[in-house]
Design a protein around this motif. Sequence first.
Motif, PDB file in Angstrom:
ATOM      1  N   ASN C 130      38.618  20.035 -44.202  1.00  0.00           N
ATOM      2  CA  ASN C 130      39.114  21.049 -45.135  1.00  0.00           C
ATOM      3  C   ASN C 130      40.629  20.973 -45.289  1.00  0.00           C
ATOM      4  N   ASP C 238      36.743  32.514 -37.912  1.00  0.00           N
ATOM      5  CA  ASP C 238      37.123  32.683 -39.315  1.00  0.00           C
ATOM      6  C   ASP C 238      38.417  31.914 -39.539  1.00  0.00           C
ATOM      7  N   ARG C 240      40.531  30.270 -42.532  1.00  0.00           N
ATOM      8  CA  ARG C 240      40.707  30.042 -43.965  1.00  0.00           C
ATOM      9  C   ARG C 240      42.175  29.882 -44.339  1.00  0.00           C
ATOM     10  N   GLU C 242      44.677  29.380 -47.910  1.00  0.00           N
ATOM     11  CA  GLU C 242      44.791  29.281 -49.369  1.00  0.00           C
ATOM     12  C   GLU C 242      46.219  28.923 -49.734  1.00  0.00           C
ATOM     13  N   ALA C 250      44.091  26.442 -54.173  1.00  0.00           N
ATOM     14  CA  ALA C 250      43.105  25.707 -53.372  1.00  0.00           C
ATOM     15  C   ALA C 250      42.874  26.491 -52.099  1.00  0.00           C
ATOM     16  N   SER C 251      41.615  26.728 -51.775  1.00  0.00           N
ATOM     17  CA  SER C 251      41.340  27.518 -50.579  1.00  0.00           C
ATOM     18  C   SER C 251      40.155  26.944 -49.822  1.00  0.00           C
ATOM     19  N   THR C 252      40.242  27.011 -48.514  1.00  0.00           N
ATOM     20  CA  THR C 252      39.164  26.512 -47.672  1.00  0.00           C
ATOM     21  C   THR C 252      38.221  27.652 -47.319  1.00  0.00           C
ATOM     22  N   GLY C 253      36.987  27.312 -47.047  1.00  0.00           N
ATOM     23  CA  GLY C 253      36.019  28.299 -46.580  1.00  0.00           C
ATOM     24  C   GLY C 253      35.587  27.972 -45.165  1.00  0.00           C
ATOM     25  N   ASN C 254      34.767  28.816 -44.613  1.00  0.00           N
ATOM     26  CA  ASN C 254      34.256  28.568 -43.269  1.00  0.00           C
ATOM     27  C   ASN C 254      33.063  27.619 -43.298  1.00  0.00           C
ATOM     28  N   TRP C 255      32.794  26.997 -42.171  1.00  0.00           N
ATOM     29  CA  TRP C 255      31.619  26.158 -42.017  1.00  0.00           C
ATOM     30  C   TRP C 255      30.494  26.957 -41.386  1.00  0.00           C
ATOM     31  N   HIS C 256      29.307  26.680 -41.841  1.00  0.00           N
ATOM     32  CA  HIS C 256      28.122  27.318 -41.264  1.00  0.00           C
ATOM     33  C   HIS C 256      27.222  26.236 -40.681  1.00  0.00           C
ATOM     34  N   PRO C 273      29.118  32.238 -39.622  1.00  0.00           N
ATOM     35  CA  PRO C 273      29.771  30.911 -39.584  1.00  0.00           C
ATOM     36  C   PRO C 273      29.746  30.322 -38.181  1.00  0.00           C
TER      37      PRO C 273
END
Lengths: 335, 335, 335, 335
Positions: C130, C238, C240, C242, C250-256, C273
């Motif tokens: 990410n 958590d 993240r 941006e 552009a922003s990252t999210g969490n992985w699940h 997550p």
Amino acid sequence: MALKVGIIGAGRIGRVHADTLVTRVPSAEVVVIADIFEESAKSSSEQYGIPEYMTNPSALIQRDDIDVVVICSSTDTHTQFIIESAQAGKQIFCEKPIAHDLGTIDEALKVVEDTGVKLQIGFNRRFDANHMRLKQAIENGEIGDPHTMTIISRDPAPPPIEYIKVSGGLMMDMMIHDFDMCRFLLGEVEEVYAMGDVKVDPAIGEAGDIDTAKVMLKFENGVIGTIENSRQAVYGYDQRVEVFGSGGSASTGNWHANAVTISDGNSVRRDKPMHFFMDRYIDSYANEMIAFIDAIENDKDVSVIGNDGRVPVVMAMAGMLSIKENRPVKLSEIG
Amino acid sequence: MALKVGIIGAGRIGRVHADTLVTRVPSAEVVVIADIFEESAKSSSEQYGIPEYMTNPSALIQRDDIDVVVICSSTDTHTQFIIESAQAGKQIFCEKPIAHDLGTIDEALKVVEDTGVKLQIGFNRRFDANHMRLKQAIENGEIGDPHTMTIISRDPAPPPIEYIKVSGGLMMDMMIHDFDMCRFLLGEVEEVYAMGDVKVDPAIGEAGDIDTAKVMLKFENGVIGTIENSRQAVYGYDQRVEVFGSGGSASTGNWHANAVTISDGNSVRRDKPMHFFMDRYIDSYANEMIAFIDAIENDKDVSVIGNDGRVPVVMAMAGMLSIKENRPVKLSEIG
Amino acid sequence: MALKVGIIGAGRIGRVHADTLVTRVPSAEVVVIADIFEESAKSSSEQYGIPEYMTNPSALIQRDDIDVVVICSSTDTHTQFIIESAQAGKQIFCEKPIAHDLGTIDEALKVVEDTGVKLQIGFNRRFDANHMRLKQAIENGEIGDPHTMTIISRDPAPPPIEYIKVSGGLMMDMMIHDFDMCRFLLGEVEEVYAMGDVKVDPAIGEAGDIDTAKVMLKFENGVIGTIENSRQAVYGYDQRVEVFGSGGSASTGNWHANAVTISDGNSVRRDKPMHFFMDRYIDSYANEMIAFIDAIENDKDVSVIGNDGRVPVVMAMAGMLSIKENRPVKLSEIG
Amino acid sequence: MALKVGIIGAGRIGRVHADTLVTRVPSAEVVVIADIFEESAKSSSEQYGIPEYMTNPSALIQRDDIDVVVICSSTDTHTQFIIESAQAGKQIFCEKPIAHDLGTIDEALKVVEDTGVKLQIGFNRRFDANHMRLKQAIENGEIGDPHTMTIISRDPAPPPIEYIKVSGGLMMDMMIHDFDMCRFLLGEVEEVYAMGDVKVDPAIGEAGDIDTAKVMLKFENGVIGTIENSRQAVYGYDQRVEVFGSGGSASTGNWHANAVTISDGNSVRRDKPMHFFMDRYIDSYANEMIAFIDAIENDKDVSVIGNDGRVPVVMAMAGMLSIKENRPVKLSEIG
């Protein structure tokens, strides 16, 4: 000057149209609403500020101060009111389906054709922002040549059994919207194969209907599609369409009443999607009425014509025959 | 019988309120709209079907056939019209901010208090479905005790420089909505620290304003928050709030005009979010008007009172002082 | 032939590196692991199939059959082992932070410089897919000129109080990763302002630390950023970031752990997550080791140098001073 | 002590298994790899650090130092190597499909049964985190009684035409995974109806195969399902399953290499999903091998038995017959 509208039928869908016509279609004026049940006619006229109500739909049609008739009564009365309205020179909006048999439909469409009035059929989903964007994606070539289509369409809960009994069945009453969506997005269908069952409520089976079905469709342009219907998704109205092609895939998602995500010790969750058609498709009802009134005002072609009301009935019949005989059925077998 | 409403100001926000009052608030009747520019008053009356228009707002206030005044004129006229309306015994809805200085605000609020009329301030975002759900999540304990808050609030494009010059600046004009959101969700703020800069357009700097800012806030209940504002997000209106607490996190997302996802050879994409406040917050404008008219009709407390219009002005002043002196500023320093 | 690696420290992070070196970095061979607790050294050697274990890290450093030392011991021993390794001509990988005070850090970096060995600091998040994509988006101009940055970084649960006491505090132990991320993405920071508090566990406060903080940062290039840290997000890790700029965001999210969505009568939900760094960042640990071993093998510059280990310590000190004195602090004040 | 493994076949899937066995399955030791193409055998042994390579698979099977044979050669050789391995008392892992005809399959399974060795079939998708979570959702009752199932499974690009020609066709080569998924999630299927066409590449049609298909399935438990396959989704590997029931719906999504969202002047977008099975399913290959090796080591039942390799072949045959004769086909017709 606003077009004068009379609404026939003050049930659930009649009230949706009354509400959208009154609040969101400034170029139309609802002057009267008719329902054979006086209480229903009266209460809807009060609720939506409609000046008059009547209990005789045929008399409504004959009023000189009415330009447009919006038919939201029970399906078995549609063709009678279409014919009366056409003969009275009124412009007509009629809910789906026109009727459950082709003979009756063809008779009504003939009168419409002969009198030259406009008739728009209530396939509101064509006017939903998602479906319009999907069609645009196809037309713009954003997904190349379409190869397959998948519709998943589930109601939050079945209607009352009494309604089921007169509904024409799942395919005629519910999947008819999806049959129309197929044609709206990808053109005519040639052949269908269907499986159906009673899974939600045995009473639906006892009423001679099914509550769960999948249909596979071969389009004239070679696209292969499937439609799934269920009368009951406990999480609410599930309305999704995907079209896949040589250049990619376009798919719609459900609408939610809010865009809030809550992460807690158990999960990452959202509230359920919008509950039913009056929430999810409320804008599409307004859009179809705006388009209809605009077509009348400016003498343009309506966008959902009589034949668009006829073909999905053929498709429903083919689907029902396919289940009955467990074989693929060509639409040309039906008529 | 419907409440008789007069609208002052036929600019962008005045027209939003005219539209929602006319089409979506049946219990109110807009009888007149006033604007010092006759052309604007006239065109808005025609557009929304308002029977009369005037060019003298003070005269509108004095009309006997008006119960309610909705003030959407330029900020420098708000307190004058509030005072005149209160003295004429009218119920008042006034756009934010009440004024750019506290003395003027306090004078107007004193008259409102003395005359006993109702005054609701136009912080519409409190009535947005996302923000209401967020508040509900906090109140229901879905996220436990709040610890932190993050607001990201970006406009799609800056307003004209002429507007910037009289706007009171980014914090008074734009971030004021976010300051209100802080208070709506989490109560009073004690101290702020801010950084701001000109990044979008040098002309904004030449006009004495900033276009990009971050503010850190310490709430009285100990929550630590940040707000970010930008006058220009090229992808559209970006409006997000997250509240994080001992039991989890609740965050809002943006609204999109459709829920279609397109996967192609380049990416998996959606269309941009709704472009600006007239799309994104249109329902919240209707909701605030419905709530206001309901409070008037049924003699209930309005939900956004005069002090709710005053405190965000204090917060904006504290934020501007923080940037000027590069130090944390307590709200108690401002007044 | 594979590089011969000795690992110092068989705690949590030492085992992560042992696992990734053994299973995912074929060009390295772990020949020995040392820990002052024999049981820990022994069990880790068995778990990861490392041929030998020792209890004397300094003796490990002196072994002729070792090319590379990976330092994962407690922070207070880092500089000693860096100096001994450099003087023994070993290539060094050292976990963050190098030390809690600048004098000690500078002494160690001087020896590294004088001996000419390579030293890579363990800021693994730079090697996360990410964050690499985010950096690429910035470098490619996908978001134009960066204007603002927002990092939200929350652990699932605080470490033991005994660890807290020797950790150097939230900013030195946890936020140091985010300080590094700032520099990785957007370059040097000039000034910081911070608010912090004890919200998760009073025992953390009694240990002289905070568990919740927000920091605002002014970058040398004018970007305005904020970092938020919490020691406890009940829903898991958590992480993240941006970055917002003139051309977009552009922003990252969490992985699940899975991509399953479940819709039921209550909600539309996903599982939480990934729980913590060993799940979420496991690939980044492998990537940083692969990059490190590659730099050694092919005599290239390492990608996270000694100064990259020093500056975040300065930032943490500035942040702590800001909280103590409630004022913005320039990094130049610290050294 | 680690189990000694010999791999037959050093093509694409053989290398996947070599890689996962070498790097991620510590309790197995790959001692030799065989391929009839010496260059392939040699290069794979070097790539994965396998001590020996051979060009005679049957000789590999006869080696005394081998406990386990992993069969990844072309499908037409599977049953020969199964039989030889079983007769040599080796434990067997065999890629799907076992063979393209039932007689051959039944012969091989008979030998396996008679010799009492274990045989696991390579339906790796059962070991994917998404599919395991889906099965758990069903078994936990999270979605109530299953009513319908939808599988969409699209490859990023078709294999070479030479491969197509010996593949057994789309249903035998590609959809066979989805047929297995049906059985894994919902049990045995009773009847299928299929439509298929050539849409991606006419050369596939010339080779006697189709590249696009939909199949409808009636399960023994009454569930109605559909599977869609396409040989080419230009946006990458599309692998989704939804199971809908009386209590809700569970659906899997695609995996992406990063969780970064970019909003710009055109759209809100993510990078495409993971490209193909070596990315998307890499963990599932490791998981199936770990499970297989664990079953051997601890003398447990393997989780994907010989019959699990047989039934999907029956389903593929039924699907192909359905397309040929355009009628629903019962599995009992096939055998």
